[in-house]
Design an enzyme around this catalytic site. Structure first.
Site, short mmCIF file in Angstrom:
data_model
loop_
_atom_site.label_atom_id
_atom_site.label_comp_id
_atom_site.label_asym_id
_atom_site.label_seq_id
_atom_site.Cartn_x
_atom_site.Cartn_y
_atom_site.Cartn_z
N SER A 1 0.84 -1.21 0.00
CA SER A 1 0.00 0.00 0.00
C SER A 1 0.87 1.25 0.00
CB SER A 1 -0.93 0.01 1.22
OG SER A 1 -0.20 -0.22 2.41
N LYS B 1 4.24 -11.81 3.03
CA LYS B 1 2.82 -11.97 2.69
C LYS B 1 2.66 -12.03 1.17
CE LYS B 1 -0.34 -8.54 3.49
NZ LYS B 1 -0.88 -8.19 2.16
N GLU C 1 -0.40 -12.42 -1.94
CA GLU C 1 -1.83 -12.33 -2.25
C GLU C 1 -2.27 -13.50 -3.12
OE1 GLU C 1 -3.04 -8.60 -3.95
OE2 GLU C 1 -2.06 -7.44 -2.37
N GLU D 1 -9.34 -9.51 3.44
CA GLU D 1 -9.69 -8.11 3.12
C GLU D 1 -11.07 -8.04 2.47
OE1 GLU D 1 -6.59 -5.92 1.17
OE2 GLU D 1 -7.86 -4.15 0.94
O1 KIV Z 1 -0.54 -3.44 1.50
C1 KIV Z 1 -1.25 -3.37 2.51
O2 KIV Z 1 -1.23 -2.39 3.27
C2 KIV Z 1 -2.14 -4.48 2.80
C3 KIV Z 1 -3.26 -4.23 3.76
C4 KIV Z 1 -4.36 -3.54 3.06
C5 KIV Z 1 -3.72 -5.48 4.43
O3 KIV Z 1 -2.00 -5.54 2.25
#
Ligand code: KIV
Length: 263
Positions: free
Chosen positions: A45, A112, A114, A180
């Site tokens: 983000s 993480k 996706e 999310e």
């Molecule tokens: O990139 C991010 O901040 C995220 C959050 C929205 C969970 O993946």
């Protein structure tokens, strides 16, 4: 001492909510960790709230490493997750390379990824190599050009697919899951089905914890702030107080309120 994965799992077993917040630099990471946030997410983000892009897609692996390094210089207390940026997990080799850099150079504690079915081989291999992995299901910002910013899992077919993918990610070795923008009843069902912590965003209050984007909870996001976010700075008056209020609100089950749910 930074929190460990086993401490986080223990907290969830004891019904303590996990508090997660994004951070992108050392100063904010310091104050966020001092406020008692359990998990810092160096989210891609940052492409939107720090770099000013329209989506997270332009963020590079070098940039993710750079921001993770800064965050970990300021953070001495929280578990730190770093996002694999768009296309870094396109192949098993590129996922291994990216996760290695985020952990070796960035100092991340967990990475993480996706997606569901598509990322299972990456999750399995990374986990077997000793890399803690967090999954991310529901609204996938890296797939926004294809699916848009939409609540996911509203119909029975997509809800069942999310339930299956969540279970498959856990079986593949994921140690945590971000959900999310899925309906709160579905988020509750997924959380109850899994033994790993589930961190929700715009997914109601029945998950093991909550995450927000820092700029959203401080009212600093330029343009549209998601309707599930709450401006804690307006209420708290200082950044430190806003962070403390966010931690208390999640721990006490006051955030999110039904009003702030996306579903
Ligand atoms: O990139 C991010 O901040 C995220 C959050 C929205 C969970 O993946």
């Amino acid at each position: 001492m930074r929190k460990t994965l086993s401490q986080l799992k223990k907290m969830v077993q004891l019904d303590e909510k996990l508090v997660c917040l994004t951070a992108y630099d050392a100063s904010f990471a310091h104050w966020i960790a001092e406020a008692g946030v359990d998990v810092i997410l160096v989210g891609d983000s940052l492409g939107m709230v720090v770099q000013g892009h329209a989506t997270t897609l332009p963020v590079s692996l070098d940039e993710m490493v750079y921001h993770t390094q800064m965050v970990q210089r300021g953070n001495h207390k929280a578990w730190c997750i770093a996002d694999l940026p768009f296309m870094a997990d396109a192949t098993l080799d590129s996922a291994l390379h990216a996760a290695g850099r985020l952990m070796k150079e960035g100092g991340a504690n967990m990475v993480k990824l996706e997606g569901g079915q598509r990322v299972l081989p990456m999750v399995e291999t990374l986990s077997a190599m000793g890399v803690p992995v967090c999954g991310h299901l529901g609204l996938l910002p890296q797939s926004v050009e294809k699916y848009g910013y939409q609540v996911q899992g509203k119909d029975q077919t997509s809800a069942e697919r999310l339930l299956e993918e969540a279970a498959a990610l856990q079986t593949a070795g994921a140690e945590m899951l971000v959900l999310e923008c899925v309906p709160s009843a579905l988020a509750a069902e997924i959380t109850a089905n899994l033994s790993i912590p589930v961190i929700g965003i715009g997914s109601g209050k029945e998950t093991s914890g909550q995450v927000l984007v820092l700029h959203d909870m401080l009212g600093l996001t330029v343009g549209k702030t998601p309707k599930f976010a709450q401006n804690f700075l307006q209420e708290g008056g200082s950044i430190q107080q806003a962070l403390a209020d966010y931690v208390a609100a999640v721990k006490q089950g006051h955030f999110p309120q039904a009003l702030h749910e996306m579903a």
